[in-house]
Write an enzyme that holds these catalytic residues in place. Sequence first.
Site, PDB file in Angstrom:
ATOM      1  N   LYS A 118      10.002  39.435  48.277  1.00 53.90           N
ATOM      2  CA  LYS A 118      11.116  38.507  48.525  1.00 53.90           C
ATOM      3  C   LYS A 118      11.882  38.885  49.782  1.00 53.90           C
ATOM      4  O   LYS A 118      12.400  38.021  50.486  1.00 53.90           O
ATOM      5  CB  LYS A 118      12.058  38.460  47.313  1.00 53.90           C
ATOM      6  CG  LYS A 118      11.449  37.727  46.128  1.00 53.90           C
ATOM      7  CD  LYS A 118      12.505  37.237  45.166  1.00 53.90           C
ATOM      8  CE  LYS A 118      11.869  36.337  44.115  1.00 53.90           C
ATOM      9  NZ  LYS A 118      12.857  35.799  43.171  1.00 53.90           N
ATOM     10  N   LYS A 200      -1.276  30.757  43.168  1.00 53.49           N
ATOM     11  CA  LYS A 200      -0.668  30.260  41.940  1.00 53.49           C
ATOM     12  C   LYS A 200       0.105  28.967  42.221  1.00 53.49           C
ATOM     13  O   LYS A 200       0.737  28.834  43.269  1.00 53.49           O
ATOM     14  CB  LYS A 200       0.302  31.341  41.412  1.00 53.49           C
ATOM     15  CG  LYS A 200       0.866  31.079  40.038  1.00 53.49           C
ATOM     16  CD  LYS A 200       1.745  32.251  39.630  1.00 53.49           C
ATOM     17  CE  LYS A 200       2.502  31.935  38.348  1.00 53.49           C
ATOM     18  NZ  LYS A 200       3.446  33.005  38.003  1.00 53.49           N
ATOM     19  N   LYS A 203       6.521  26.076  42.234  1.00 52.40           N
ATOM     20  CA  LYS A 203       7.511  25.022  42.430  1.00 52.40           C
ATOM     21  C   LYS A 203       8.116  25.080  43.831  1.00 52.40           C
ATOM     22  O   LYS A 203       8.775  24.155  44.261  1.00 52.40           O
ATOM     23  CB  LYS A 203       8.600  25.099  41.357  1.00 52.40           C
ATOM     24  CG  LYS A 203       9.251  26.454  41.175  1.00 52.40           C
ATOM     25  CD  LYS A 203      10.110  26.457  39.919  1.00 52.40           C
ATOM     26  CE  LYS A 203      10.702  27.830  39.653  1.00 52.40           C
ATOM     27  NZ  LYS A 203      11.454  27.883  38.412  1.00 52.40           N
TER      28      LYS A 203
END
Length: 337
Positions: A118, A200, A203
């Site tokens: 991140k 994967k 969203k």
Amino acid sequence: MSAQAEKKKVIFSGIQPTGVITLGNYLGAIKNWTRLQDDYNCLFCVVDMHSITVRQDPALLRKRARDLLTIYIAAGLDPEKNIMYYQSHVSGHAELSWILSCFTYMGELNRMTQFKEKSAKHGNNINAGLFTYPVLMAADILLFQSDLVPVGHDQKQHLEITREIANRFNNIYGDVFTVPEPYIGKVGAKIMSLQEPTKKMSKSDENPNGYISLLDDLNVVKNKIKRAVTDSDREVTYSEDKPGVKNLIDIYSSITGDSIESCMNEFQGKGYGDLKRIVGEAVAEELRPIQERFKDLQKNKDYLDGIIKKNGETANYMATKTLRKVQKKVGFPVRIR
């Protein structure tokens, strides 16, 4: 809570209300949760406190948090059997997180893979919350004396540090926390992007054709599956070297509950067109009742508000029991009532 309910093991899980909720979230988590609600005491949290490690639009975050809680119910989670609530409505999460941060080492947090990933993605906002995220996650789990936590591969490290923190605290102060175990149940298939099937389904994917939102129009759902990347071969086979086809079969298997072998028998002799049509129809039929229930629930503001209030109060009551015990152990003054 009845004596029977008390004997059941406690399961804690949650989803961040950021972005749209995808078919991957549903098949990987929520659909499996519906199978747990009769056998366990379940807490399914909308983890909105975790969401703000990345800058959010406040009005949109509020809307998405409510939509997510509504999706939980629409997808079949019974608010009478499960505690579904907003993390931010239970102050015990933040209070316990501070205490646990004093029992967590910088070296442990430095090793967290998700922090590194991140930080690379949000280089202009590497905040302390991003770094201490695993401590808040440990507080989420330990606050409710959770026995089991359903975890995906990307969260295994966070459960490991939760266990380390719990054991460290217990070794100092006695048997305070239940040390959680990973929940190993029927594993939902890892659903991949329809456009990049080696990644994967996410969203946060910039390509809307890569994911299916639970609230997508059903014709849009079918068209996204029609456009799904397969390969130049025309034969429907289930193998790692054909990730696009494998992904579609995984989706179909997860929805129907049929084994991969059984699905392959069904697709024997069929081409990619047939595969995409059949999978598209299966997904649309799975989402239809969820979308209908979601729309009905949205119209019933008082009912939803009642669930949010009642579940929040129950979660607060449970959290306070653990928190008071912890506060006493570390030496905070007892509250005068």
